[in-house]
Design a protein around this motif. Structure first.
Motif, mmCIF file in Angstrom:
data_model
loop_
_atom_site.group_PDB
_atom_site.id
_atom_site.type_symbol
_atom_site.label_atom_id
_atom_site.label_comp_id
_atom_site.label_asym_id
_atom_site.label_seq_id
_atom_site.Cartn_x
_atom_site.Cartn_y
_atom_site.Cartn_z
ATOM 1 N N PHE A 2 50.561 84.003 66.783
ATOM 2 C CA PHE A 2 51.683 84.073 67.713
ATOM 3 C C PHE A 2 51.215 83.608 69.078
ATOM 4 N N LYS A 3 52.149 83.091 69.852
ATOM 5 C CA LYS A 3 51.848 82.796 71.245
ATOM 6 C C LYS A 3 52.934 83.419 72.112
ATOM 7 N N LYS A 4 52.609 83.618 73.374
ATOM 8 C CA LYS A 4 53.528 84.270 74.303
ATOM 9 C C LYS A 4 54.889 83.578 74.270
ATOM 10 N N GLY A 5 55.939 84.386 74.172
ATOM 11 C CA GLY A 5 57.295 83.862 74.172
ATOM 12 C C GLY A 5 57.874 83.571 72.805
ATOM 13 N N ASP A 6 57.035 83.572 71.763
ATOM 14 C CA ASP A 6 57.562 83.358 70.408
ATOM 15 C C ASP A 6 58.594 84.436 70.079
ATOM 16 N N VAL A 7 59.662 84.037 69.430
ATOM 17 C CA VAL A 7 60.712 84.970 69.021
ATOM 18 C C VAL A 7 60.503 85.338 67.553
ATOM 19 N N LEU A 8 60.512 86.633 67.278
ATOM 20 C CA LEU A 8 60.397 87.095 65.895
ATOM 21 C C LEU A 8 61.765 86.915 65.238
ATOM 22 N N THR A 9 61.814 86.140 64.180
ATOM 23 C CA THR A 9 63.088 85.880 63.518
ATOM 24 C C THR A 9 63.041 86.255 62.038
ATOM 25 N N ALA A 10 62.053 85.757 61.342
ATOM 26 C CA ALA A 10 61.944 85.993 59.896
ATOM 27 C C ALA A 10 61.289 87.347 59.620
ATOM 28 N N SER A 11 61.552 87.890 58.466
ATOM 29 C CA SER A 11 60.940 89.168 58.068
ATOM 30 C C SER A 11 59.422 89.112 58.139
ATOM 31 N N VAL A 12 58.845 87.984 57.756
ATOM 32 C CA VAL A 12 57.386 87.854 57.794
ATOM 33 C C VAL A 12 56.872 87.919 59.235
ATOM 34 N N ASP A 13 57.640 87.439 60.206
ATOM 35 C CA ASP A 13 57.249 87.542 61.618
ATOM 36 C C ASP A 13 57.141 89.011 62.028
ATOM 37 N N PHE A 14 58.149 89.789 61.668
ATOM 38 C CA PHE A 14 58.134 91.215 61.995
ATOM 39 C C PHE A 14 56.993 91.933 61.273
ATOM 40 N N ASP A 15 56.778 91.602 60.004
ATOM 41 C CA ASP A 15 55.696 92.215 59.232
ATOM 42 C C ASP A 15 54.340 91.913 59.871
#
Length: 67
Positions: A2-15
């Protein structure tokens, strides 16, 4: 990953944010809401921050950005 400002969108991002204790900010309608911190628990509909299921935000109402 991840980098600063990335938006969590997909379930895998949150996981991944939960697993790697990534600090996130909470936004709504383009406005900053809270500094959030690290995600401590996830459900299909909610994102939790803090111990004992402290603060929680509806997953589909708010935007979660990497700090």
């Amino acid at each position: 990953m991840f980098k600063k400002g990335d938006v969590l969108t997909a379930s895998v991002d949150f996981d991944n944010a939960l697993y790697f204790a990534v600090a996130v900010e909470i936004w709504k309608d383009g406005k900053f809401v809270d500094c959030g911190g690290s995600i401590t628990k996830l459900t299909e509909d909610e994102v939790y921050f803090g111990y004992d299921d402290g603060e929680h935000y509806p997953r589909h109402t708010y935007e979660f950005r990497v700090r």
